[in-house]
Design a protein around this motif. Structure first.
Motif: not given
Length: 184
Positions: A18-25
């Protein structure tokens, strides 16, 4: 023994994802892709709305599009007139067979529309035209809601005539109203 607990490990992996997806977004390229998808969807909706609302103008400019609209079940009337109460009847007069075709022409536009000659086509059982003639209506133009009746007769119509098709002279697509001849 938190290390070996599979449930805790799964939860930590989900949190990390979730944290990685939020950063990539939040990366510029991801924002650009999102913006392009939204713009593409809006453009597609705009093109489809224009093609639906302006279908008469599209068919006037590109007559071959009439078939596409017909395939989608969206008839396009470029003439601004239509037929109603179409009837055909075979009868005898002075020992000869006569086909009487009558109909009403209905105006569909707010402004006056010139009424072209009506083309009457007799069709065989397969839908092929076997005889055709034209009728000049008694009115010059019609506005929305106005009606004008006409009838025409053909002495000794072809025996193979199975139905009647009406269209307006100059129409690109001659598939209007069909009515099988009745005997009377």
């Amino acid at each position: 023994e938190a290390r070996g607990d599979p449930a805790l490990l799964r939860n930590r992996q989900k949190a990390f994802s979730r944290r990685r997806s939020a950063m990539e977004a939040e990366l510029p390229l991801a924002r650009l892709r999102r913006s392009m998808r939204v713009a593409g969807a809006l453009l597609l909706v705009g093109v489809l709305a224009t093609a639906y609302i302006g279908r008469v103008q599209v068919v006037e400019r590109f007559p071959e599009m009439a078939g596409v609209y017909a395939a989608l079940g969206l008839g396009v009337n470029v003439v601004g007139l239509d037929f109603s109460n179409v009837s055909s009847m075979r009868t005898q007069r002075d020992g000869r067979e006569v086909l009487v075709v009558s109909a009403q022409i209905v105006g569909l536009q707010r402004e006056p529309v010139p009424v072209p000659p009506v083309v009457v086509t007799l069709l065989d059982a397969q839908g092929n035209g076997i005889y055709e003639w034209s009728v000049v209506p008694s009115v010059r133009d019609l506005m929305g809601g106005e009606r004008s009746s006409f009838d025409t007769q053909l002495t000794q119509p072809p025996r193979a005539a199975n139905s009647v098709r009406l269209s307006f002279a100059g129409e690109r697509k001659r598939a209007r109203i069909q009515s099988g001849p009745e005997t009377g």
